[in-house]
Design an enzyme around this catalytic site. Structure first.
Site, short mmCIF file in Angstrom:
data_model
loop_
_atom_site.label_atom_id
_atom_site.label_comp_id
_atom_site.label_asym_id
_atom_site.label_seq_id
_atom_site.Cartn_x
_atom_site.Cartn_y
_atom_site.Cartn_z
CG ASN A 68 -15.84 -22.18 -9.98
OD1 ASN A 68 -17.04 -22.34 -9.82
ND2 ASN A 68 -14.97 -23.17 -9.94
CG HIS A 71 -21.65 -17.44 -13.57
ND1 HIS A 71 -22.01 -18.53 -12.83
CD2 HIS A 71 -22.50 -17.40 -14.63
CE1 HIS A 71 -23.05 -19.14 -13.42
NE2 HIS A 71 -23.35 -18.48 -14.51
CB THR A 125 -21.30 -27.56 -12.03
OG1 THR A 125 -22.53 -26.80 -12.05
CG2 THR A 125 -21.22 -28.42 -13.27
P1 OAD Z 1 -23.19 -25.75 -6.50
O1 OAD Z 1 -22.89 -25.41 -5.08
O2 OAD Z 1 -24.58 -25.65 -6.97
O3 OAD Z 1 -22.71 -27.25 -6.80
C1 OAD Z 1 -21.44 -27.70 -6.42
C2 OAD Z 1 -21.27 -29.13 -6.87
O4 OAD Z 1 -19.95 -29.55 -6.56
C3 OAD Z 1 -22.24 -30.13 -6.20
O5 OAD Z 1 -22.81 -30.97 -7.19
C4 OAD Z 1 -21.32 -30.92 -5.26
O6 OAD Z 1 -21.73 -32.28 -5.14
C5 OAD Z 1 -19.99 -30.82 -5.97
N1 OAD Z 1 -18.82 -30.93 -5.08
C6 OAD Z 1 -18.69 -30.53 -3.79
N2 OAD Z 1 -17.47 -30.80 -3.33
C7 OAD Z 1 -16.79 -31.39 -4.34
C8 OAD Z 1 -15.47 -31.92 -4.48
N3 OAD Z 1 -14.58 -31.88 -3.49
N4 OAD Z 1 -15.13 -32.47 -5.67
C9 OAD Z 1 -16.02 -32.51 -6.70
N5 OAD Z 1 -17.27 -32.03 -6.62
C10 OAD Z 1 -17.66 -31.47 -5.46
O7 OAD Z 1 -22.18 -24.87 -7.40
P2 OAD Z 1 -22.27 -24.55 -8.97
O8 OAD Z 1 -22.88 -25.68 -9.71
O9 OAD Z 1 -20.93 -24.08 -9.38
O10 OAD Z 1 -23.70 -18.37 -9.77
O11 OAD Z 1 -23.25 -23.33 -8.96
C11 OAD Z 1 -23.55 -22.68 -10.18
C12 OAD Z 1 -23.80 -21.21 -9.95
O12 OAD Z 1 -24.79 -21.06 -8.93
C13 OAD Z 1 -22.62 -20.45 -9.41
O13 OAD Z 1 -21.72 -20.05 -10.42
C14 OAD Z 1 -23.25 -19.27 -8.75
C15 OAD Z 1 -24.38 -19.97 -8.06
O14 OAD Z 1 -25.51 -19.22 -7.81
C16 OAD Z 1 -23.80 -17.06 -9.52
O15 OAD Z 1 -23.55 -16.58 -8.43
C17 OAD Z 1 -24.25 -16.27 -10.69
#
Ligand code: OAD
Length: 231
Positions: free
Chosen positions: A89, A106, A173
């Site tokens: 994040n 990131h 994530t």
């Molecule tokens: P994602 O949007 O891919 O995934 C978010 C995750 O959080 C999903 O698995 C949801 O199910 C979960 N989620 C949503 N709400 C939640 C809650 N209230 N409690 C717990 N979990 C919840 O986001 P990231 O995995 O962080 O990179 O994405 C990784 C990277 O992709 C980011 O850092 C960004 C993006 O492209 C860059 O911009 C370089």
């Protein structure tokens, strides 16, 4: 004394009002990655990219840490061994929630990076294509964010921490972006117990020894209490 390594993603900040990337109506449903999160997109249209990150910077600076961020800070303060937080994040909410040392693989929204001389400085709330680097005076300011096709920050130190982990937790994530998604395998190879805490199973759920599903503000404080041995 056991060493805990934690990886966080956008889901931990969802209940602070910040959008995730891949959920329905997430950021990547509203914007094209190649336009706003690649060096090529920035070269094509810096105004569009600055506007995207200016808006995210504004949202993040107004956002408050939630119970999950604060629970991890509590874990850092109370666990007798080392607790390493690695985050994908860019919102700074771990620090606002009291965490002391966080690896921002990131980048961070409140930092600016000079594309010409690599100087870094505290980003103003708004940046644009004419924003000057305070060091070389060239109009080459960019968000200090790792874009697709770029190398995430601090990987050497992060892999060293993973190699020493006794417990690895992946929180909020989707496990779709590498190299972060592969951290579970690094930790496993080091002999760590692995746990996924997420709203729903991520794409790598079967790689984890233990899983817990629910909103981060509920399941993270529960898990932290168990780890530090509180009822
Ligand atoms: P994602 O949007 O891919 O995934 C978010 C995750 O959080 C999903 O698995 C949801 O199910 C979960 N989620 C949503 N709400 C939640 C809650 N209230 N409690 C717990 N979990 C919840 O986001 P990231 O995995 O962080 O990179 O994405 C990784 C990277 O992709 C980011 O850092 C960004 C993006 O492209 C860059 O911009 C370089």
């Amino acid at each position: 004394m056991s060493k805990i390594v934690i990886l966080t993603g956008a889901g931990i900040s969802a209940e602070s009002g910040l959008g995730t990337f891949r959920d329905e109506n997430g950021l990547w449903a509203q914007h094209r990655i190649e336009d706003v999160a690649t060096p090529e997109g920035f070269a094509r249209n810096p105004d569009l990219v600055h506007a995207f990150y200016n808006a995210r910077r504004q949202q993040s600076s107004a956002a408050q840490p939630n119970a999950a961020h604060m629970a991890l800070a509590q874990l850092q303060a109370q666990h007798p061994g080392e607790v390493v937080i690695i985050t994908q994040n860019v919102d700074g909410l771990h620090e606002k929630g009291g965490a002391s040392k966080v690896w921002h693989m990131h980048g961070v929204l409140d930092s600016a990076l000079c594309a010409a001389c690599s100087h870094r400085w505290h980003a103003a709330e708004d940046m644009h294509r004419r924003t000057l680097c305070p060091s070389c005076q060239r109009p080459a300011a960019r968000p200090d964010i790792v874009w697709f096709g770029e190398m995430p920050y601090d990987m050497e130190q992060i892999y060293a921490h993973l190699a020493g982990a006794d417990l690895f937790a992946s929180i909020g994530t989707s496990s779709q972006v590498y190299p972060a998604a592969a951290f579970v395998h690094e930790a496993q190879a080091a002999g760590a117990h692995t746990v996924e805490l997420n709203l729903e199973p991520s794409s790598l759920v079967s790689s984890f020894a233990e899983t817990r599903f629910g909103p981060a503000t509920v399941i993270v404080p529960q898990w932290v209490n168990e780890v530090i041995g509180q009822p």
